[in-house]
Design an enzyme around this catalytic site. Structure first.
Site, short mmCIF file in Angstrom:
data_model
loop_
_atom_site.label_atom_id
_atom_site.label_comp_id
_atom_site.label_asym_id
_atom_site.label_seq_id
_atom_site.Cartn_x
_atom_site.Cartn_y
_atom_site.Cartn_z
N SER A 193 97.00 45.89 65.27
CA SER A 193 97.18 45.23 63.98
C SER A 193 98.34 44.23 64.05
O SER A 193 98.29 43.30 64.84
CB SER A 193 97.39 46.29 62.89
OG SER A 193 97.33 45.72 61.61
N ASP A 247 86.24 45.70 58.64
CA ASP A 247 87.67 45.90 58.43
C ASP A 247 88.05 45.34 57.06
O ASP A 247 87.94 44.13 56.83
CB ASP A 247 88.46 45.17 59.54
CG ASP A 247 89.95 45.44 59.48
OD1 ASP A 247 90.47 45.80 58.40
OD2 ASP A 247 90.62 45.27 60.52
N HIS A 306 89.75 49.50 59.76
CA HIS A 306 91.01 48.98 60.31
C HIS A 306 91.66 50.07 61.15
O HIS A 306 92.20 51.04 60.63
CB HIS A 306 91.95 48.54 59.19
CG HIS A 306 93.15 47.78 59.69
ND1 HIS A 306 93.08 46.47 60.12
CD2 HIS A 306 94.43 48.16 59.86
CE1 HIS A 306 94.27 46.07 60.51
NE2 HIS A 306 95.12 47.08 60.37
#
Length: 415
Positions: A212, A329, A360
């Site tokens: 991320s 996501d 995610h």
């Protein structure tokens, strides 16, 4: 009994039949909502891959089968990006392990103290080489998060040393030593950790991994300076958004509840900042501190800086690069995925993998209800790293065959 009384008792009520119809309609509505919300009718498929046809990429895809095989999430809830994201964020991994490492403290030039945790391998690597994974977690995360612990434990058992950055200010029991904490694209702490590893282990080669926000940091780090790519075998980035400005625009939309996720992230950032209020606001005047805190309390989204986005640096990365995203996501809008797809179309060293499901940083696998401890994401990263180490091991043999025939012979040997 009178005729009037008998008529009263022989009239058949029709209300129960109407109520039965309403119940059936309610059940049907609920089932429809469940099917739609859980996305149960969505098919499963292998990742959608974008890459150029080179000997290295053919070898990688052959040696890392998880990139080409069907990804099957848990049947009842795994096709919902929201549930995958929620389970990653709140429940972590099933019975996540507790790898034991050493915490390192690195003083920075501005007075900050960066920390990372170092975990030695638990087995010999299959290539026989000394390999270190340098890992950058997601926003506000550190080495004690469930998904990091699971990934580190798995990597150690595969023969990797792991170094995990603890984002500045993220650990609740580590005080800040300067009025600064981590940001979206600051690479100083990650660079400090990588420099330490290179100095302490002069023979080691590096696998760079970012999750991320960490994916943005590691790609920016590698692209900022060519010297940062020395001794790096490859880089893997999972679920990053690539452009802070474009991502921030999508976070203001209600599509996929993205605005709600934006609020949650902002709230988490507030808590981290307030936990270090003495270090961050204690040096100025009380009036300035109160004004800063008032602005903090009213903030509803993180303040990102476009210059900190890796989109401006990632084209300078020349080591093999695997970019992984999920189509469902809820934090990364589909419009942002044109960035990695276009990059993979233009650069030979880039492979872009897009899964239908995974949320995610979820990517859970499992039969019906309960997920497996290891996720598809864990297996793909280690599998890709293993393939790169094997490719690096065979390179001397390929070079010895002659510069003119290297591409053909190496390709033949791995096809």
């Amino acid at each position: 009994m009178s005729t009037h009384d008998s008529e009263v008792y022989t009239v058949a009520p029709e209300m129960p039949a109407m109520f039965d119809g309403m119940k059936l309609a309610a059940v049907a509505t609920i089932l429809y909502v469940v099917v739609r919300c859980l996305n149960l009718k969505s098919p499963t498929a292998p990742p959608d891959l974008t890459y150029q046809d080179t000997a290295l990429n053919r070898f990688l895809l052959k040696s890392c089968p998880h990139l080409t095989k069907e990804y099957i999430p848990p049947l009842l809830w795994g096709k919902s990006g929201h549930l995958q994201t929620a389970l990653y964020g709140k429940l972590g991994r099933v019975s996540s392990p507790h790898p034991k490492g050493q915490r390192k403290y690195l003083p920075m030039q501005d007075g900050a103290t960066s920390t990372f945790d170092l975990f030695e391998p638990l087995a010999d690597h299959q290539s026989g080489a000394d390999i270190t994974m340098v890992i950058c977690p997601g926003i506000g995360n550190h080495s004690e998060k469930h998904y990091i612990r699971t990934f580190v434990d798995y990597s150690q058992k595969q023969g990797y040393r792991c170094a995990v950055l603890n984002h500045l200010g993220a650990l609740p029991n580590i005080e800040l030593t300067s009025p600064r904490m981590f940001t979206y694209g600051c690479t100083w702490e990650f660079a400090s950790m990588v420099g330490y590893i290179k100095k302490m282990y002069p023979q080691t080669q590096l696998i760079v991994v970012g999750f991320s926000l960490g994916g943005n940091i590691v790609c920016k780090f590698l692209g900022e300076n060519r010297a940062n790519q020395e001794r790096v075998l490859c880089c893997v980035s999972v679920c990053q958004g690539y452009s802070a400005l474009r991502a921030q625009e999508t976070f203001l939309q209600w599509d996929q509840c993205r605005r709600f996720y934006n609020f949650l992230m902002a709230d988490n950032m507030k808590k981290i900042i307030l936990s270090h209020r003495g270090s961050l606001f204690g040096g100025g005047s009380p009036k300035m501190a109160d004004a800063d805190l008032r602005r903090l309390y009213t903030a509803t989204s993180p303040h990102y800086y476009e210059k900190e986005s890796c989109v401006h640096f990632i084209h300078n990365v020349n080591v093999p690069l695997l970019l992984v995203n999920s189509a469902d996501d809820p934090l990364v809008h589909g419009s942002l995925l044109t960035i990695p797809r276009t990059l993979a179309e233009k650069k030979e060293n880039v492979v872009f993998a897009l899964t239908l499901h995974g949320g995610h940083l979820g990517f859970f696998e499992g039969a019906v209800l309960f997920p497996q401890p290891l996720t598809w994401m864990d297996k793909v990263i280690v599998g890709y790293a293993n393939a790169m180490c094997q490719w690096e091991k065979q390179k001397p043999a390929c070079k010895s065959q002659g510069a003119h025939n290297t591409e053909t012979k190496c390709s033949d040997s791995t096809s």
